[in-house]
Design an enzyme around this catalytic site. Structure first.
Site, PDB file in Angstrom:
ATOM      1  N   HIS A 267       0.844  -0.992   0.170  1.00  0.00           N
ATOM      2  CA  HIS A 267      -0.232   0.012  -0.075  1.00  0.00           C
ATOM      3  C   HIS A 267       1.090   1.144   0.007  1.00  0.00           C
ATOM      4  O   HIS A 267       1.661   1.683  -1.401  1.00  0.00           O
ATOM      5  CB  HIS A 267      -1.147  -0.094   1.494  1.00  0.00           C
ATOM      6  CG  HIS A 267      -2.131   0.569   1.904  1.00  0.00           C
ATOM      7  ND1 HIS A 267      -2.157   1.525   0.051  1.00  0.00           N
ATOM      8  CD2 HIS A 267      -3.259   1.127   2.264  1.00  0.00           C
ATOM      9  CE1 HIS A 267      -3.461   2.014   0.512  1.00  0.00           C
ATOM     10  NE2 HIS A 267      -3.819   2.357   1.922  1.00  0.00           N
ATOM     11  N   HIS A 306      -2.835  -2.750 -10.114  1.00  0.00           N
ATOM     12  CA  HIS A 306      -3.724  -1.979  -8.791  1.00  0.00           C
ATOM     13  C   HIS A 306      -4.592  -2.408  -8.640  1.00  0.00           C
ATOM     14  O   HIS A 306      -4.740  -3.107 -10.323  1.00  0.00           O
ATOM     15  CB  HIS A 306      -3.473  -0.181  -9.539  1.00  0.00           C
ATOM     16  CG  HIS A 306      -4.277   0.527  -8.333  1.00  0.00           C
ATOM     17  ND1 HIS A 306      -5.486   0.398  -7.665  1.00  0.00           N
ATOM     18  CD2 HIS A 306      -3.998   1.418  -7.607  1.00  0.00           C
ATOM     19  CE1 HIS A 306      -5.545   0.975  -7.115  1.00  0.00           C
ATOM     20  NE2 HIS A 306      -4.825   1.786  -6.784  1.00  0.00           N
ATOM     21  N   ASP A 362       2.711   5.347  -6.783  1.00  0.00           N
ATOM     22  CA  ASP A 362       3.514   5.694  -6.598  1.00  0.00           C
ATOM     23  C   ASP A 362       5.008   5.224  -7.083  1.00  0.00           C
ATOM     24  O   ASP A 362       6.206   5.088  -6.463  1.00  0.00           O
ATOM     25  CB  ASP A 362       4.031   4.424  -5.257  1.00  0.00           C
ATOM     26  CG  ASP A 362       3.194   4.426  -4.214  1.00  0.00           C
ATOM     27  OD1 ASP A 362       2.946   5.928  -3.559  1.00  0.00           O
ATOM     28  OD2 ASP A 362       2.039   3.607  -3.667  1.00  0.00           O
TER      29      ASP A 362
HETATM   30  N1  ACO Z   1       4.977  -7.065 -10.269  1.00  0.00           N
HETATM   31  C1  ACO Z   1       4.723  -7.679 -10.542  1.00  0.00           C
HETATM   32  N2  ACO Z   1       3.293  -8.628 -10.674  1.00  0.00           N
HETATM   33  C2  ACO Z   1       3.009  -7.800  -9.864  1.00  0.00           C
HETATM   34  C3  ACO Z   1       2.934  -6.113  -9.482  1.00  0.00           C
HETATM   35  C4  ACO Z   1       3.932  -6.526  -9.903  1.00  0.00           C
HETATM   36  N3  ACO Z   1       3.999  -4.917  -9.517  1.00  0.00           N
HETATM   37  N4  ACO Z   1       1.614  -6.492  -9.057  1.00  0.00           N
HETATM   38  C5  ACO Z   1       0.678  -7.730  -9.792  1.00  0.00           C
HETATM   39  N5  ACO Z   1       1.856  -8.272 -10.702  1.00  0.00           N
HETATM   40  C6  ACO Z   1       0.941  -9.782 -10.996  1.00  0.00           C
HETATM   41  C7  ACO Z   1       0.715 -10.974 -10.233  1.00  0.00           C
HETATM   42  O1  ACO Z   1       1.393 -11.494  -9.732  1.00  0.00           O
HETATM   43  C8  ACO Z   1      -0.240 -11.671 -10.212  1.00  0.00           C
HETATM   44  O2  ACO Z   1       0.438 -12.662 -11.326  1.00  0.00           O
HETATM   45  P1  ACO Z   1      -1.342 -14.103 -11.463  1.00  0.00           P
HETATM   46  O3  ACO Z   1      -2.201 -13.809 -11.748  1.00  0.00           O
HETATM   47  O4  ACO Z   1       0.140 -15.118 -12.629  1.00  0.00           O
HETATM   48  O5  ACO Z   1      -0.608 -14.400 -10.453  1.00  0.00           O
HETATM   49  C9  ACO Z   1      -0.989 -10.677 -11.444  1.00  0.00           C
HETATM   50  O6  ACO Z   1      -0.261  -9.908 -11.634  1.00  0.00           O
HETATM   51  C10 ACO Z   1      -2.464 -10.594 -10.467  1.00  0.00           C
HETATM   52  O7  ACO Z   1      -1.941  -9.360  -8.916  1.00  0.00           O
HETATM   53  P2  ACO Z   1      -3.023  -9.604  -8.164  1.00  0.00           P
HETATM   54  O8  ACO Z   1      -1.150  -9.452  -6.995  1.00  0.00           O
HETATM   55  O9  ACO Z   1      -4.465 -10.793  -7.824  1.00  0.00           O
HETATM   56  O10 ACO Z   1      -3.402  -8.241  -7.993  1.00  0.00           O
HETATM   57  P3  ACO Z   1      -4.363  -7.036  -6.894  1.00  0.00           P
HETATM   58  O11 ACO Z   1      -5.162  -6.125  -7.622  1.00  0.00           O
HETATM   59  O12 ACO Z   1      -4.291  -7.990  -5.721  1.00  0.00           O
HETATM   60  O13 ACO Z   1      -2.921  -6.563  -5.916  1.00  0.00           O
HETATM   61  C11 ACO Z   1      -1.533  -4.937  -6.103  1.00  0.00           C
HETATM   62  C12 ACO Z   1      -2.640  -4.909  -6.447  1.00  0.00           C
HETATM   63  C13 ACO Z   1      -1.232  -5.390  -4.171  1.00  0.00           C
HETATM   64  C14 ACO Z   1      -0.945  -3.231  -5.864  1.00  0.00           C
HETATM   65  C15 ACO Z   1      -0.379  -5.146  -6.674  1.00  0.00           C
HETATM   66  O14 ACO Z   1      -0.468  -4.999  -8.015  1.00  0.00           O
HETATM   67  C16 ACO Z   1       0.756  -5.137  -5.794  1.00  0.00           C
HETATM   68  O15 ACO Z   1       1.829  -5.643  -5.412  1.00  0.00           O
HETATM   69  N6  ACO Z   1       1.741  -3.679  -6.483  1.00  0.00           N
HETATM   70  C17 ACO Z   1       3.015  -3.368  -6.298  1.00  0.00           C
HETATM   71  C18 ACO Z   1       2.945  -3.051  -4.430  1.00  0.00           C
HETATM   72  C19 ACO Z   1       2.758  -1.665  -5.168  1.00  0.00           C
HETATM   73  O16 ACO Z   1       3.000  -0.883  -5.939  1.00  0.00           O
HETATM   74  N7  ACO Z   1       1.477  -0.591  -4.755  1.00  0.00           N
HETATM   75  C20 ACO Z   1       1.159  -0.022  -4.336  1.00  0.00           C
HETATM   76  C21 ACO Z   1      -1.000   0.648  -4.728  1.00  0.00           C
HETATM   77  S1  ACO Z   1      -1.137   2.103  -4.988  1.00  0.00           S
HETATM   78  C22 ACO Z   1      -1.338   2.340  -3.416  1.00  0.00           C
HETATM   79  O17 ACO Z   1      -1.605   1.655  -2.319  1.00  0.00           O
HETATM   80  C23 ACO Z   1      -1.397   3.678  -3.271  1.00  0.00           C
END
Ligand code: ACO
Length: 435
Positions: A267, A306, A362
């Site tokens: 987050h 996201h 971010d």
């Molecule tokens: N890098 C690589 N792979 C990713 C990323 C990433 N940043 N984000 C998602 N994925 C992949 C997951 O591994 C998953 O792959 P799979 O289908 O092969 O298992 C797929 O994309 C879907 O991702 P989920 O984690 O299921 O998506 P979710 O909606 O649950 O998570 C989140 C969203 C937490 C923001 C995620 O994209 C993430 O961890 N991003 C990196 C952290 C980040 O930048 N957070 C800031 C968010 S914005 C904020 O809070 C202000």
């Protein structure tokens, strides 16, 4: 056509007509669906709330596919261009833009509530010199509830208003105290002649000068960043604020929970991770190797992806433009070249395209914050300060919503059936694994 859905329970052959309102069905309407008379009734299973609306809200609108973000109907791009953070805070909390008189009153109220009790300095002093400022912020904001015991009176409008003012006003002071402590600097007190962000810069960076003069470009850039971070509907920390607030605890305690949720690297802690990641990559030629490791499942590309935005994050677009204005003053941050190239390559990669992963707010905010002289640990703190407006707006909306109750989800129990207690000498050793 009726706005209903008919559900047939194939266990019993019975059909149920369930109303659809605002594009949703009520989970409680499914409870009537029972396989037998003593059946509890059907529940909905939705880990991590990926398809569950927990409230009706009139604060923030997001269309994740189109990359749209509105506060109370106003597009984020217009607010970033023309508004101020304190005006946006007013908008999120009261629902309308203030008149000049209302705005002046609001700014005055906040400006004259920025001081904190002197005892707070004592417990900030108690933290280790390298304590994370987010840990200090979470603790000190929770501690405020002990100074303002009337804050428990959450259904008294005047009292609630006062705590909202206090929270918005004092978060920068607590944040600055945490920073000054980590630097071994004397605490700097608020300066009421300065703007909200000008004063934050003053409390962070003032040295021995009689009066601190913030750089107007950086002061405005910070204000724009604060506008972009003011609210984001039912994200993890807003949900924490609502869930904890639903027990009717005072708002300082609820904000501590929300700030703790924000601290996590998935987050608000992500901007900190982005900077570490870019620094670790170190040079543009190492990007392909890094992308490959992410695609092979060795870690995340922080600042990408996201839960809601599946196209682009409109905040990231504003920030990218803002970065250039900031660099005019601070000089170009060399990490920007790595970030731009990382974004370019990632957006061409099948892995990211298939999963609809785009830069989020971010991805670029950390680069700006670093150029402005903020240490990496302060990044989530700089997120928590403006998000306070969103948290209190969400909290108040939850309290005033007659449909809301204490947040208490159900579960699907899959554990052992009833079994008899076994005395210690008769137990067989079982492998100790988290279950
Ligand atoms: N890098 C690589 N792979 C990713 C990323 C990433 N940043 N984000 C998602 N994925 C992949 C997951 O591994 C998953 O792959 P799979 O289908 O092969 O298992 C797929 O994309 C879907 O991702 P989920 O984690 O299921 O998506 P979710 O909606 O649950 O998570 C989140 C969203 C937490 C923001 C995620 O994209 C993430 O961890 N991003 C990196 C952290 C980040 O930048 N957070 C800031 C968010 S914005 C904020 O809070 C202000």
């Amino acid at each position: 056509m009726a706005d209903t859905i008919t559900v047939t329970d194939n266990r019993t052959g019975r059909a149920y007509e369930i109303p659809i309102e605002h594009g949703a069905v009520r989970a409680m309407d499914f409870r009537q669906i029972k396989a037998s008379d003593d059946d509890f009734g059907l529940m909905l299973y939705d880990p991590a709330f990926t398809n569950t609306a927990s409230c009706k809200s009139r604060i923030t609108f997001i269309d994740g596919d189109k990359g749209i973000l509105h506060y109370r109907g106003y597009p984020i791009e217009q607010l970033a261009e023309q508004s101020t953070y304190l005006e946006v805070a007013y908008l999120t909390i009261f629902g309308e833009l203030p008149t000049k008189a209302q705005y002046d009153q609001w700014v005055h109220e906040i400006t004259y509530r920025t001081l904190v009790h002197e005892n707070i300095k004592k417990f900030v002093d108690g933290f280790h010199h390298d304590a994370h400022p987010m840990g200090m912020l979470v603790s000190t904001v929770a501690a405020l509830s002990t100074f303002y015991t009337e804050s428990k009176d959450i259904f008294d409008e005047e009292t609630r208003h006062l705590q909202i003012i206090r929270l918005i006003a004092k978060m920068p002071t607590l944040a600055a105290f945490a920073y000054r402590h980590s630097r071994g600097l004397p605490y700097a007190y608020p300066d009421n002649d300065l703007s909200f962000t000008g004063n934050l810069l003053n409390m962070l960076y003032k040295m021995s000068e009689a009066k601190y003069k913030p750089n107007p470009v950086l002061e405005r850039a910070l204000d724009i960043l604060f506008i972009l971070h003011a609210d984001h509907e039912q994200n993890c920390s807003a949900n924490a604020m609502r869930a904890v607030g639903s027990s009717h605890v005072d708002p300082f305690s609820a904000i501590a929970a929300a700030a703790a949720a924000l601290y996590g690297p998935l987050h608000g802690g992500a901007n900190e991770e982005v900077l570490r990641m870019l620094t670790e990559i170190g040079s543009v030629d190492r990007i392909p190797e890094f992308i490959k490791s992410v695609e092979e499942g060795h870690g995340l590309l922080y600042g990408f992806g996201h839960r809601v935005y599946k196209n682009f994050d409109p905040r990231a677009s504003v920030i990218k433009r803002l970065a250039h204005e900031v660099f005019e003053v601070t000089g170009r941050n060399p990490l920007l070249d790595i970030a731009l190239e990382l974004e370019r390559i990632a957006l061409e990669e099948d892995y990211f395209i298939r999963r609809k992963l785009y830069p989020n707010v971010d991805f670029y905010s950390g680069i700006i914050y670093q150029s402005m002289g903020f240490p990496v640990e302060m990044f989530p703190v700089l997120f928590a300060i403006p998000r306070t407006a969103g948290w209190v707006a969400q909290w108040q909306e939850m309290l005033l919503d007659p449909e809301q109750k204490i947040a208490r989800p159900r579960q699907l129990y899959l554990g052992p059936e009833t079994r008899d207690y076994v005395t210690m000498e008769r137990r067989e050793a079982k492998q100790q694994v988290p279950a």
